[in-house]
Design a protein around this motif. Structure first.
Motif, PDB file in Angstrom:
ATOM      1  N   ASN A 170      20.008  16.570  58.255  1.00  0.00           N
ATOM      2  CA  ASN A 170      19.547  15.164  58.853  1.00  0.00           C
ATOM      3  C   ASN A 170      19.765  14.559  60.052  1.00  0.00           C
ATOM      4  OD1 ASN A 170      18.099  12.482  57.698  1.00  0.00           O
ATOM      5  ND2 ASN A 170      20.219  11.626  58.452  1.00  0.00           N
ATOM      6  N   ALA A 171      20.884  14.862  60.566  1.00  0.00           N
ATOM      7  CA  ALA A 171      21.150  14.887  62.019  1.00  0.00           C
ATOM      8  C   ALA A 171      20.312  15.474  63.116  1.00  0.00           C
ATOM      9  CB  ALA A 171      22.823  14.776  62.389  1.00  0.00           C
ATOM     10  N   ALA A 172      20.165  16.694  62.699  1.00  0.00           N
ATOM     11  CA  ALA A 172      19.374  17.772  63.367  1.00  0.00           C
ATOM     12  C   ALA A 172      17.792  17.290  63.378  1.00  0.00           C
ATOM     13  CB  ALA A 172      19.659  19.319  62.985  1.00  0.00           C
ATOM     14  N   PHE A 173      17.367  16.924  62.239  1.00  0.00           N
ATOM     15  CA  PHE A 173      15.927  16.337  62.094  1.00  0.00           C
ATOM     16  C   PHE A 173      15.665  15.183  63.021  1.00  0.00           C
ATOM     17  CE2 PHE A 173      12.626  13.581  60.293  1.00  0.00           C
ATOM     18  CZ  PHE A 173      11.957  14.542  60.047  1.00  0.00           C
ATOM     19  N   HIS A 174      16.729  14.371  63.028  1.00  0.00           N
ATOM     20  CA  HIS A 174      16.436  12.978  63.888  1.00  0.00           C
ATOM     21  C   HIS A 174      16.712  13.349  65.507  1.00  0.00           C
ATOM     22  CE1 HIS A 174      15.676  10.054  60.812  1.00  0.00           C
ATOM     23  NE2 HIS A 174      16.598  10.645  60.016  1.00  0.00           N
ATOM     24  N   MET A 175      17.603  14.075  65.804  1.00  0.00           N
ATOM     25  CA  MET A 175      17.808  14.306  67.012  1.00  0.00           C
ATOM     26  C   MET A 175      16.614  15.372  67.536  1.00  0.00           C
ATOM     27  SD  MET A 175      20.430  13.116  68.015  1.00  0.00           S
ATOM     28  CE  MET A 175      20.556  13.706  69.685  1.00  0.00           C
ATOM     29  N   ALA A 176      16.058  16.320  67.036  1.00  0.00           N
ATOM     30  CA  ALA A 176      14.822  17.100  67.305  1.00  0.00           C
ATOM     31  C   ALA A 176      13.611  16.107  67.646  1.00  0.00           C
ATOM     32  CB  ALA A 176      14.471  17.964  66.106  1.00  0.00           C
ATOM     33  N   ILE A 177      13.570  15.085  67.021  1.00  0.00           N
ATOM     34  CA  ILE A 177      12.461  13.974  67.170  1.00  0.00           C
ATOM     35  C   ILE A 177      12.944  13.222  68.671  1.00  0.00           C
ATOM     36  CG2 ILE A 177      11.472  11.792  66.674  1.00  0.00           C
ATOM     37  CD1 ILE A 177      11.713  12.763  63.704  1.00  0.00           C
ATOM     38  N   ALA A 178      14.164  12.802  68.456  1.00  0.00           N
ATOM     39  CA  ALA A 178      14.571  12.201  69.847  1.00  0.00           C
ATOM     40  C   ALA A 178      14.379  13.023  71.187  1.00  0.00           C
ATOM     41  CB  ALA A 178      15.992  11.760  69.774  1.00  0.00           C
ATOM     42  N   GLU A 179      14.903  14.315  70.977  1.00  0.00           N
ATOM     43  CA  GLU A 179      14.667  15.004  72.127  1.00  0.00           C
ATOM     44  C   GLU A 179      13.351  15.371  72.696  1.00  0.00           C
ATOM     45  OE1 GLU A 179      16.636  18.709  70.545  1.00  0.00           O
ATOM     46  OE2 GLU A 179      18.816  17.637  70.810  1.00  0.00           O
ATOM     47  N   CYS A 180      12.141  15.179  71.885  1.00  0.00           N
ATOM     48  CA  CYS A 180      11.034  15.157  72.325  1.00  0.00           C
ATOM     49  C   CYS A 180      10.404  13.933  72.695  1.00  0.00           C
ATOM     50  CB  CYS A 180       9.923  15.705  71.119  1.00  0.00           C
ATOM     51  SG  CYS A 180      10.385  17.234  70.588  1.00  0.00           S
ATOM     52  N   SER A 181      11.337  12.834  72.862  1.00  0.00           N
ATOM     53  CA  SER A 181      11.030  11.612  73.217  1.00  0.00           C
ATOM     54  C   SER A 181      10.687  11.591  74.818  1.00  0.00           C
ATOM     55  CB  SER A 181      11.851  10.605  72.992  1.00  0.00           C
ATOM     56  OG  SER A 181      13.283  10.620  73.534  1.00  0.00           O
ATOM     57  N   GLY A 182      11.578  12.521  75.700  1.00  0.00           N
ATOM     58  CA  GLY A 182      11.634  12.578  77.152  1.00  0.00           C
ATOM     59  C   GLY A 182      12.597  11.502  77.650  1.00  0.00           C
ATOM     60  N   ASN A 183      13.414  10.769  76.705  1.00  0.00           N
ATOM     61  CA  ASN A 183      14.445   9.901  77.220  1.00  0.00           C
ATOM     62  C   ASN A 183      15.695  10.330  77.194  1.00  0.00           C
ATOM     63  OD1 ASN A 183      16.052   7.537  77.438  1.00  0.00           O
ATOM     64  ND2 ASN A 183      14.441   6.169  77.436  1.00  0.00           N
ATOM     65  N   GLY A 184      16.250  10.850  78.103  1.00  0.00           N
ATOM     66  CA  GLY A 184      17.706  11.698  77.932  1.00  0.00           C
ATOM     67  C   GLY A 184      18.996  10.602  77.436  1.00  0.00           C
ATOM     68  N   ARG A 185      18.810   9.378  77.761  1.00  0.00           N
ATOM     69  CA  ARG A 185      19.661   8.282  77.375  1.00  0.00           C
ATOM     70  C   ARG A 185      19.557   7.876  76.109  1.00  0.00           C
ATOM     71  NH1 ARG A 185      18.635   7.067  82.866  1.00  0.00           N
ATOM     72  NH2 ARG A 185      20.510   6.856  84.052  1.00  0.00           N
ATOM     73  N   LEU A 186      18.219   7.762  75.574  1.00  0.00           N
ATOM     74  CA  LEU A 186      17.966   7.618  74.358  1.00  0.00           C
ATOM     75  C   LEU A 186      18.895   8.750  73.179  1.00  0.00           C
ATOM     76  CD1 LEU A 186      14.833   6.335  72.735  1.00  0.00           C
ATOM     77  CD2 LEU A 186      16.202   8.256  71.444  1.00  0.00           C
ATOM     78  N   VAL A 187      18.417   9.937  73.697  1.00  0.00           N
ATOM     79  CA  VAL A 187      19.123  11.121  73.063  1.00  0.00           C
ATOM     80  C   VAL A 187      20.703  10.844  72.736  1.00  0.00           C
ATOM     81  CG1 VAL A 187      19.348  13.604  72.933  1.00  0.00           C
ATOM     82  CG2 VAL A 187      17.147  12.733  73.608  1.00  0.00           C
ATOM     83  N   ARG A 188      21.255  10.677  74.095  1.00  0.00           N
ATOM     84  CA  ARG A 188      22.746  10.686  73.848  1.00  0.00           C
ATOM     85  C   ARG A 188      23.063   9.461  73.148  1.00  0.00           C
ATOM     86  NH1 ARG A 188      21.592  11.890  79.449  1.00  0.00           N
ATOM     87  NH2 ARG A 188      21.990   9.691  80.131  1.00  0.00           N
ATOM     88  N   MET A 189      22.635   8.355  73.213  1.00  0.00           N
ATOM     89  CA  MET A 189      22.906   7.284  72.365  1.00  0.00           C
ATOM     90  C   MET A 189      22.794   7.389  70.846  1.00  0.00           C
ATOM     91  SD  MET A 189      21.453   4.151  74.699  1.00  0.00           S
ATOM     92  CE  MET A 189      21.962   2.687  73.658  1.00  0.00           C
ATOM     93  N   LEU A 190      21.714   7.984  70.513  1.00  0.00           N
ATOM     94  CA  LEU A 190      21.398   8.373  69.081  1.00  0.00           C
ATOM     95  C   LEU A 190      22.292   9.259  68.585  1.00  0.00           C
ATOM     96  CD1 LEU A 190      19.644   7.800  66.618  1.00  0.00           C
ATOM     97  CD2 LEU A 190      17.955   9.208  67.447  1.00  0.00           C
ATOM     98  N   GLY A 191      22.598  10.197  69.632  1.00  0.00           N
ATOM     99  CA  GLY A 191      23.564  11.307  69.180  1.00  0.00           C
ATOM    100  C   GLY A 191      24.708  10.582  68.677  1.00  0.00           C
ATOM    101  N   GLY A 192      25.525   9.587  69.325  1.00  0.00           N
ATOM    102  CA  GLY A 192      26.731   8.988  69.129  1.00  0.00           C
ATOM    103  C   GLY A 192      26.561   8.262  67.942  1.00  0.00           C
ATOM    104  N   LEU A 193      25.297   7.744  67.615  1.00  0.00           N
ATOM    105  CA  LEU A 193      25.307   6.826  66.372  1.00  0.00           C
ATOM    106  C   LEU A 193      25.245   7.723  65.095  1.00  0.00           C
ATOM    107  CD1 LEU A 193      22.573   4.296  67.547  1.00  0.00           C
ATOM    108  CD2 LEU A 193      24.979   3.917  66.930  1.00  0.00           C
ATOM    109  N   LEU A 194      24.581   8.862  65.145  1.00  0.00           N
ATOM    110  CA  LEU A 194      24.386   9.878  64.123  1.00  0.00           C
ATOM    111  C   LEU A 194      25.945  10.563  63.820  1.00  0.00           C
ATOM    112  CD1 LEU A 194      20.980  11.517  64.790  1.00  0.00           C
ATOM    113  CD2 LEU A 194      21.598   9.862  63.036  1.00  0.00           C
ATOM    114  N   ASN A 195      26.605  10.583  64.892  1.00  0.00           N
ATOM    115  CA  ASN A 195      28.043  10.965  64.493  1.00  0.00           C
ATOM    116  C   ASN A 195      28.939   9.928  63.834  1.00  0.00           C
ATOM    117  OD1 ASN A 195      27.963  13.544  65.879  1.00  0.00           O
ATOM    118  ND2 ASN A 195      28.694  12.848  67.956  1.00  0.00           N
TER     119      ASN A 195
END
Length: 247
Positions: A145-170
């Motif tokens: 599930n985390a990989a699914f949501h992170m794969a979407i985030a990584e296509c957003s083009g926003n690196g800060r969003l990716v890092r923040m969401l990664g922390g929340l999923l942890n």
């Protein structure tokens, strides 16, 4: 002159070895805290941990200090260490941020996501090997599930969003392990992922945003219900006070 037949003697850097041992110990204890093998609010002692993980006192002490810095444990003078409790406020805070970030992530990723990858991850989320224990099944789901949501985030083009969401999923890992693990049930997400994939594939950012918001809100309500039940069952955390808007 050195005899070429003589055995080679390796010099071991003890400081590096000690650091490696403490990192391994820290990782093992952290994983058991995240999976709630070590329950929230549990008291930890160096003697018990050295026996459990087969490590020395110095290694154990360094690992615990690192976990305290990371917020997983608290140091209690003359008593030892206590695993940081889980409260309903933790659930509320994590999901409040996910409700802001994930709809944005989905909208920005529309038309750019790797659809084949998302389909594989979605199937992994639904895989439920009943031969495994509930803890392992929850862990497999959470990883996919985390990989699914992170794969979407990584296509957003926003690196800060990716890092923040990664922390929340942890942060989600311990909440889900407590809520669903103690209640002996696995989270079920069947339709939102496929609807999300369809919206992303068609490039419909607005629809993807709406689905993401609904998906996170639904999972928030499921998790809140399970965490409340588990806190009552285990008394692992702060006094239970339902938060405004919780169901």
């Amino acid at each position: 002159m050195k005899d070429p037949a003589a055995p080679t003697v390796e010099l071991i850097d003890c400081s590096n070895e000690a650091k490696l041992l403490s990192e391994r110990a820290c990782s093992a204890i952290r994983q058991d805290i995240l999976s709630c093998v070590i329950e929230p609010a549990a008291t930890l002692t160096e003697s018990a941990l050295t026996a459990r993980y087969g490590i020395g006192k110095a290694t154990c002490r360094v690992a615990l200090q690192r976990l305290a810095q990371e917020g997983f444990v608290r140091i209690v003078p003359r008593q030892g260490y206590v695993v940081t409790p889980i409260t309903l406020k933790d659930v509320e805070e994590v999901f409040a941020l996910r409700l802001e970030l994930e709809p944005l992530s989905a909208r920005l990723a529309a038309g750019k996501a790797d659809i084949d990858l998302l389909n594989r991850l979605e199937r992994a989320c639904r895989n439920d090997d009943t031969s495994l224990g509930i803890g392992s099944r929850i862990g497999i789901f959470m990883d996919a599930n985390a990989a699914f949501h992170m794969a979407i985030a990584e296509c957003s083009g926003n690196g800060r969003l990716v890092r923040m969401l990664g922390g929340l999923l942890n942060d989600m890992a311990r909440l889900v392990s407590l809520g669903f693990g103690v209640q002996n049930t696995k989270p079920e997400i069947r339709h939102d992922h496929t609807a999300m994939i369809s919206a992303l594939a068609s490039g419909d950012g607005k629809r993807a945003e709406q689905i993401a918001h609904r998906h996170v809100a639904t999972f928030r309500d499921m998790t809140m219900e399970k965490v409340m039940a588990s806190l009552r069952d285990t008394h692992a955390g702060a006094p239970i006070v339902p938060l405004r808007g919780a169901r």
